[in-house]
Scaffold this active site. Structure first.
Site, PDB file in Angstrom:
ATOM      1  N   VAL A  60       6.493  49.365 -10.503  1.00  0.00           N
ATOM      2  CA  VAL A  60       6.764  50.801 -10.509  1.00  0.00           C
ATOM      3  C   VAL A  60       6.343  51.250 -11.927  1.00  0.00           C
ATOM      4  CG1 VAL A  60       8.291  52.640 -10.541  1.00  0.00           C
ATOM      5  CG2 VAL A  60       8.471  50.943  -8.904  1.00  0.00           C
ATOM      6  N   ASP A  91      15.293  28.477  -3.722  1.00  0.00           N
ATOM      7  CA  ASP A  91      15.028  27.186  -3.517  1.00  0.00           C
ATOM      8  C   ASP A  91      13.900  26.474  -4.278  1.00  0.00           C
ATOM      9  OD1 ASP A  91      15.355  27.267   0.349  1.00  0.00           O
ATOM     10  OD2 ASP A  91      16.951  27.856  -1.493  1.00  0.00           O
ATOM     11  N   ALA A  94      26.295  14.548 -12.215  1.00  0.00           N
ATOM     12  CA  ALA A  94      26.754  13.931 -10.865  1.00  0.00           C
ATOM     13  C   ALA A  94      26.623  12.695 -10.884  1.00  0.00           C
ATOM     14  CB  ALA A  94      26.008  14.876  -9.782  1.00  0.00           C
TER      15      ALA A  94
HETATM   16  O1  F6P Z   1      15.517  30.634   1.360  1.00  0.00           O
HETATM   17  C1  F6P Z   1      16.707  30.781   0.357  1.00  0.00           C
HETATM   18  C2  F6P Z   1      18.255  30.494   1.133  1.00  0.00           C
HETATM   19  O2  F6P Z   1      18.877  30.810   0.376  1.00  0.00           O
HETATM   20  C3  F6P Z   1      18.230  29.274   1.441  1.00  0.00           C
HETATM   21  O3  F6P Z   1      18.642  28.287   0.471  1.00  0.00           O
HETATM   22  C4  F6P Z   1      19.398  29.397   2.743  1.00  0.00           C
HETATM   23  O4  F6P Z   1      19.354  28.152   3.659  1.00  0.00           O
HETATM   24  C5  F6P Z   1      19.011  30.466   3.266  1.00  0.00           C
HETATM   25  O5  F6P Z   1      18.273  31.259   2.445  1.00  0.00           O
HETATM   26  C6  F6P Z   1      20.042  31.269   3.681  1.00  0.00           C
HETATM   27  O6  F6P Z   1      19.533  32.457   4.624  1.00  0.00           O
HETATM   28  P1  F6P Z   1      20.520  33.445   5.067  1.00  0.00           P
HETATM   29  O7  F6P Z   1      20.550  34.465   3.804  1.00  0.00           O
HETATM   30  O8  F6P Z   1      19.436  34.447   6.066  1.00  0.00           O
HETATM   31  O9  F6P Z   1      21.628  33.002   5.576  1.00  0.00           O
END
Ligand code: F6P
Ligand code: ADP
Length: 323
Positions: A26, A129, A188
């Site tokens: 914007v 992700d 971990a």
């Molecule tokens: O794609 C990002 C993400 O957070 C994934 O890691 C997860 O599985 C998915 O979206 C969850 O989607 P929603 O918010 O539709 O449940």
């Protein structure tokens, strides 16, 4: 091409830093005398013509907020050509000369489809992700990683007080980037990834060995898309004498919220800036991406035909670091 009005939308899973990107679009647009139309609720809002003129003041106070102030939505019917053509019609009727789509791999597929329908379009990668090809980091990843780290650090306190192994699931349906990097920064003992088949006996041996070495607690970090679910693994461990008690924490959507880190605010701002510049240059069918320290543009065709694989060498490094 004389660009006088552009549109911007956020689509798919939200991510911290998207607002920084929208704010940049914007304000940079205004600096160039270009009107910016904010399209509500992703492609769904686009086909419904849900849009409003955004001025620089309209994006004040959002830089530090997670999520997306334009909101987002899923729109499965956008996979159909007739819906894409409806979207193109809406853009033409609104005299929008170019469109910026901020979203994950699915949204970028939608952007590619619209580009093939003749729309001047630039994508900006936003997905916690980090599964998007063509960019080292997508908007939201750094914040999600820090949120995961802060949560796991808190779990360490109680785990070591009770001599427990905590099994922690973070997001990542098909890409284990978050879990893999969290595994290293959180120390971990085991990391479960969609990209690696889980060997249950090896996991048992790893945790038994950690107990035998006198560790006060142990951590297993899993991506939600790993082949073994953390609740099932906890039951499997409980049936064996591993020394530790088990407890499970599913981080879920906590990982997708929160105020964006400095990195994500910078990344979102730089990507929004470059996306506007590309539209003004008449260069569409591309996605802006971070490669090294530079913001580059890569063809959407390439982005949508590949995915960003995590560096599995980090798995071996994590295992050595947890000795
Ligand atoms: O794609 C990002 C993400 O957070 C994934 O890691 C997860 O599985 C998915 O979206 C969850 O989607 P929603 O918010 O539709 O449940
Ligand atoms: P993300 O962008 O976070 O990956 P989705 O996968 O849900 O989220 O995609 C968001 C939206 O992008 C979908 O609801 C749909 O409108 C559109 N989309 C996804 N895949 C395609 C595709 N192959 N062709 C056209 N549009 C798509």
């Amino acid at each position: 091409m004389n660009i006088q009005r552009i549109g911007v939308l956020s689509s798919g899973g939200d991510a911290p830093g998207i607002n920084a990107c929208l704010r940049a679009v914007v304000r940079i647009g205004a600096c160039h005398g270009v009107e910016v139309m904010g399209i509500e609720e992703g492609f769904d809002g686009l086909v419904r013509g849900e849009m409003r003129l955004l001025r620089p003041r309209d994006v004040g106070g959002i830089l530090q907020s997670g999520g997306t102030f334009l909101r987002t939505a899923r729109c499965p019917e956008f996979k159909q050509a007739k819906t894409q053509l409806k979207a193109r019609r809406e853009l033409n009727e609104s005299e929008i000369d170019g469109l910026i789509v901020v979203g994950g791999d699915g949204s970028l597929r939608g952007a590619q489809a619209l580009s093939k329908q003749g729309v001047l379009i630039v994508g900006a990668p936003a997905s916690i992700d980090n599964d998007i090809w063509g960019t080292d980091m997508s908007i939201g990843v750094d914040t999600a990683l820090n949120t995961t780290m802060e949560a796991v650090d808190k779990l360490r306190d109680t785990a070591s007080s009770h001599q427990r192994v905590f099994l922690v699931e973070t997001m990542g349906r098909s890409c284990g980037y978050l879990a893999l990097h969290a595994g290293i920064i959180c120390g971990a003992e085991e990391i479960l990834l969609p990209e690696r088949e889980v060997n249950l006996e090896n996991v048992v041996a790893e945790i038994e060995d950690a107990y035998a070495r006198g560790k006060s607690h142990a951590l297993i970090i899993a991506a939600e898309g790993a082949s073994v679910k953390v609740r099932d693994l906890a039951k499997y461990l409980d049936e064996r004498d591993i020394g530790f008690e088990t407890r499970v924490t599913i981080l879920g959507h906590v990982v997708r919220g929160g105020s964006p880190t400095a990195f994500d605010r910078m990344l979102g701002s730089r990507m929004g800036f470059r996306a506007v510049e590309l539209l003004l240059e008449g260069k569409g069918g591309v996605m802006v991406g971070l490669q090294g320290r530079s913001i580059v543009d890569v063809p959407l065709e390439d982005v949508t035909s590949r995915s960003h694989e995590p560096n599995l060498e980090f798995y071996d490094i994590a295992r050595m670091l947890s000795r």
